[in-house]
Motif scaffolding. Structure first.
Motif, PDB file in Angstrom:
ATOM      1  N   GLN A 134       0.823  -1.203   0.000  1.00 45.94           N
ATOM      2  CA  GLN A 134       0.000   0.000   0.000  1.00 45.94           C
ATOM      3  C   GLN A 134       0.862   1.261   0.000  1.00 45.94           C
ATOM      4  O   GLN A 134       0.453   2.313  -0.494  1.00 45.94           O
ATOM      5  N   SER A 135       2.084   1.133   0.522  1.00 43.31           N
ATOM      6  CA  SER A 135       3.014   2.268   0.525  1.00 43.31           C
ATOM      7  C   SER A 135       3.283   2.736  -0.906  1.00 43.31           C
ATOM      8  O   SER A 135       3.340   3.940  -1.179  1.00 43.31           O
ATOM      9  N   LEU A 136       3.463   1.782  -1.807  1.00 49.18           N
ATOM     10  CA  LEU A 136       3.703   2.123  -3.210  1.00 49.18           C
ATOM     11  C   LEU A 136       2.476   2.807  -3.807  1.00 49.18           C
ATOM     12  O   LEU A 136       2.602   3.795  -4.544  1.00 49.18           O
ATOM     13  N   GLY A 137       1.296   2.289  -3.455  1.00 49.04           N
ATOM     14  CA  GLY A 137       0.061   2.900  -3.943  1.00 49.04           C
ATOM     15  C   GLY A 137      -0.081   4.331  -3.465  1.00 49.04           C
ATOM     16  O   GLY A 137      -0.446   5.230  -4.239  1.00 49.04           O
ATOM     17  N   TRP A 138       0.226   4.566  -2.191  1.00 47.75           N
ATOM     18  CA  TRP A 138       0.146   5.922  -1.656  1.00 47.75           C
ATOM     19  C   TRP A 138       1.194   6.828  -2.289  1.00 47.75           C
ATOM     20  O   TRP A 138       0.945   8.005  -2.509  1.00 47.75           O
ATOM     21  N   PHE A 139       2.371   6.270  -2.562  1.00 44.88           N
ATOM     22  CA  PHE A 139       3.412   7.071  -3.223  1.00 44.88           C
ATOM     23  C   PHE A 139       2.908   7.572  -4.576  1.00 44.88           C
ATOM     24  O   PHE A 139       3.065   8.747  -4.920  1.00 44.88           O
ATOM     25  N   ILE A 140       2.277   6.699  -5.334  1.00 50.15           N
ATOM     26  CA  ILE A 140       1.775   7.083  -6.653  1.00 50.15           C
ATOM     27  C   ILE A 140       0.635   8.089  -6.529  1.00 50.15           C
ATOM     28  O   ILE A 140       0.613   9.116  -7.229  1.00 50.15           O
ATOM     29  N   SER A 141      -0.308   7.832  -5.629  1.00 48.05           N
ATOM     30  CA  SER A 141      -1.465   8.726  -5.509  1.00 48.05           C
ATOM     31  C   SER A 141      -1.068  10.094  -4.965  1.00 48.05           C
ATOM     32  O   SER A 141      -1.569  11.125  -5.427  1.00 48.05           O
ATOM     33  N   VAL A 142      -0.153  10.127  -4.006  1.00 51.89           N
ATOM     34  CA  VAL A 142       0.311  11.417  -3.486  1.00 51.89           C
ATOM     35  C   VAL A 142       1.100  12.164  -4.552  1.00 51.89           C
ATOM     36  O   VAL A 142       0.987  13.390  -4.681  1.00 51.89           O
ATOM     37  N   SER A 143       1.884  11.434  -5.350  1.00 53.41           N
ATOM     38  CA  SER A 143       2.598  12.057  -6.463  1.00 53.41           C
ATOM     39  C   SER A 143       1.619  12.697  -7.442  1.00 53.41           C
ATOM     40  O   SER A 143       1.866  13.803  -7.958  1.00 53.41           O
ATOM     41  N   MET A 144       0.518  12.015  -7.688  1.00 56.92           N
ATOM     42  CA  MET A 144      -0.502  12.564  -8.581  1.00 56.92           C
ATOM     43  C   MET A 144      -1.056  13.874  -8.041  1.00 56.92           C
ATOM     44  O   MET A 144      -1.247  14.844  -8.786  1.00 56.92           O
ATOM     45  N   ILE A 145      -1.311  13.912  -6.747  1.00 51.55           N
ATOM     46  CA  ILE A 145      -1.836  15.137  -6.133  1.00 51.55           C
ATOM     47  C   ILE A 145      -0.840  16.279  -6.275  1.00 51.55           C
ATOM     48  O   ILE A 145      -1.192  17.391  -6.691  1.00 51.55           O
ATOM     49  N   LEU A 146       0.406  16.004  -5.946  1.00 49.72           N
ATOM     50  CA  LEU A 146       1.431  17.049  -5.991  1.00 49.72           C
ATOM     51  C   LEU A 146       1.683  17.526  -7.425  1.00 49.72           C
ATOM     52  O   LEU A 146       1.834  18.725  -7.682  1.00 49.72           O
ATOM     53  N   LEU A 147       1.722  16.580  -8.364  1.00 47.28           N
ATOM     54  CA  LEU A 147       1.919  16.952  -9.764  1.00 47.28           C
ATOM     55  C   LEU A 147       0.737  17.762 -10.281  1.00 47.28           C
ATOM     56  O   LEU A 147       0.907  18.743 -11.014  1.00 47.28           O
ATOM     57  N   GLY A 148      -0.464  17.353  -9.891  1.00 48.31           N
ATOM     58  CA  GLY A 148      -1.661  18.091 -10.299  1.00 48.31           C
ATOM     59  C   GLY A 148      -1.661  19.504  -9.755  1.00 48.31           C
ATOM     60  O   GLY A 148      -2.011  20.471 -10.456  1.00 48.31           O
ATOM     61  N   MET A 149      -1.246  19.663  -8.503  1.00 41.88           N
ATOM     62  CA  MET A 149      -1.203  20.987  -7.893  1.00 41.88           C
ATOM     63  C   MET A 149      -0.177  21.885  -8.575  1.00 41.88           C
ATOM     64  O   MET A 149      -0.386  23.088  -8.713  1.00 41.88           O
ATOM     65  N   GLN A 150       0.941  21.306  -9.002  1.00 48.38           N
ATOM     66  CA  GLN A 150       1.935  22.093  -9.729  1.00 48.38           C
ATOM     67  C   GLN A 150       1.356  22.621 -11.036  1.00 48.38           C
ATOM     68  O   GLN A 150       1.630  23.757 -11.443  1.00 48.38           O
ATOM     69  N   LYS A 151       0.547  21.808 -11.684  1.00 45.77           N
ATOM     70  CA  LYS A 151      -0.077  22.239 -12.932  1.00 45.77           C
ATOM     71  C   LYS A 151      -1.128  23.324 -12.683  1.00 45.77           C
ATOM     72  O   LYS A 151      -1.236  24.292 -13.436  1.00 45.77           O
ATOM     73  N   LEU A 152      -1.903  23.166 -11.617  1.00 46.47           N
ATOM     74  CA  LEU A 152      -2.960  24.133 -11.307  1.00 46.47           C
ATOM     75  C   LEU A 152      -2.397  25.463 -10.819  1.00 46.47           C
ATOM     76  O   LEU A 152      -3.077  26.491 -10.894  1.00 46.47           O
ATOM     77  N   ARG A 153      -1.170  25.461 -10.311  1.00 45.70           N
ATOM     78  CA  ARG A 153      -0.551  26.680  -9.796  1.00 45.70           C
ATOM     79  C   ARG A 153      -0.485  27.764 -10.876  1.00 45.70           C
ATOM     80  O   ARG A 153      -0.663  28.943 -10.591  1.00 45.70           O
ATOM     81  N   ASP A 154      -0.231  27.369 -12.104  1.00 47.02           N
ATOM     82  CA  ASP A 154      -0.226  28.303 -13.233  1.00 47.02           C
ATOM     83  C   ASP A 154      -0.763  27.540 -14.430  1.00 47.02           C
ATOM     84  O   ASP A 154      -0.018  27.064 -15.279  1.00 47.02           O
ATOM     85  N   ILE A 155      -2.071  27.434 -14.451  1.00 43.19           N
ATOM     86  CA  ILE A 155      -2.701  26.547 -15.435  1.00 43.19           C
ATOM     87  C   ILE A 155      -2.517  27.060 -16.872  1.00 43.19           C
ATOM     88  O   ILE A 155      -2.458  26.266 -17.819  1.00 43.19           O
TER      89      ILE A 155
END
Length: 262
Positions: A134-155
């Motif tokens: 599950q650690s790997l799953g959380w790593f991927i899902s948290v990465s998705m959140i952080l990457l998405g937020m970087q994109k939304l910062r200056d869409i």
């Protein structure tokens, strides 16, 4: 003997003559309502590099304007080292550290993945009491959140870069604006293991399109592009990182869909 850090800018000594050896001359603003951040950073960098700083402060706006006119510059701080004017803080940073603002770098992605990994480990140990798959799953899902937020910062910057290579976005521009919301939302739901029937297909779709788009642009068309994976205006090259991001999303989405079907 250290030079007085509160020395005022009225010092008439020629900065080119004063800036010799390991002595640097720094002109910066210290107005009643504004202490220049770039000036503070320049002073810190100079000291870090072993310079003694002849710190010439402006306490009045009129002094700043007079200095700019006298030296033909438009901004402060201004720094002299080795008998020559370097320029402002950015110029000083480039000279002393060989920093190149246009250079290719993977640092933003490495930092992001490091934070995601740390968060995943904290969740695993704190919630499950151990490091599991599950650690790997959380790593991927948290990465998705952080990457998405970087994109939304200056869409706007993100969409401009994204439209260079994404196959769906180039056919339908609104997809470029929707993409970061889907990535972030799917990451949130996957982290909480909620609404898998919605999150997994959404992640699988955008990840599959993304992987195909990146592969075509980089490995078939041989185009040299910047990656929009960490938002717009990044110096991360399109290729391995973006492809890995999409493949991770695809893998997690497929696993979650298999779990639903089981």
């Amino acid at each position: 003997m250290p030079i007085d850090a509160r020395k005022v800018a009225h010092d008439s000594t020629d900065p080119a003559l004063a800036a010799q050896g390991k002595t640097a001359v720094l002109y910066r603003m210290a107005l009643p309502d504004h202490l220049c951040p770039s000036g503070q950073k320049a002073r810190w960098l100079l000291k870090r590099q072993g310079y003694e700083v002849d710190d010439r402060l402006f306490h009045e706006r009129s002094d700043v304007d007079g200095f700019k006119e006298a030296h033909g510059v438009s901004t402060t701080p201004q720094i002299w080292i080795e008998g020559r004017r370097v320029g402002g803080y950015s110029d000083l940073r480039e000279k002393l550290t060989n920093y190149d603002p246009k250079a290719t770098t993977y640092r933003p992605v490495l930092y992001l993945f490091a934070v995601a990994a740390g968060t995943a480990l904290a969740l695993s140990i704190g919630v499950l009491g151990a490091i599991t798959w599950q650690s790997l799953g959380w790593f991927i899902s948290v990465s998705m959140i952080l990457l998405g937020m970087q994109k939304l910062r200056d869409i706007e910057s993100f969409t401009t870069m994204f439209l260079n290579y994404d196959l769906v976005a180039r056919k339908w521009v609104p997809y470029a604006y929707v993409y970061p919301w889907v990535e972030t939302g799917a990451g949130i739901l996957m982290t909480g293991m909620l609404l898998t029937w919605l999150a997994a297909p959404a992640a699988l779709f955008i990840a599959t399109v993304g992987a195909i788009s990146v592969f075509k642009a980089v490995y078939i068309d041989k185009r040299e592009l910047k990656c929009a994976c960490v938002g717009g205006n990044s110096n991360v090259p399109l290729g391995f990182v973006s492809l890995t991001e999409n493949l991770m999303m695809m893998g997690m989405a497929i696993v979650m869909l298999i779990q639903i079907a089981a």
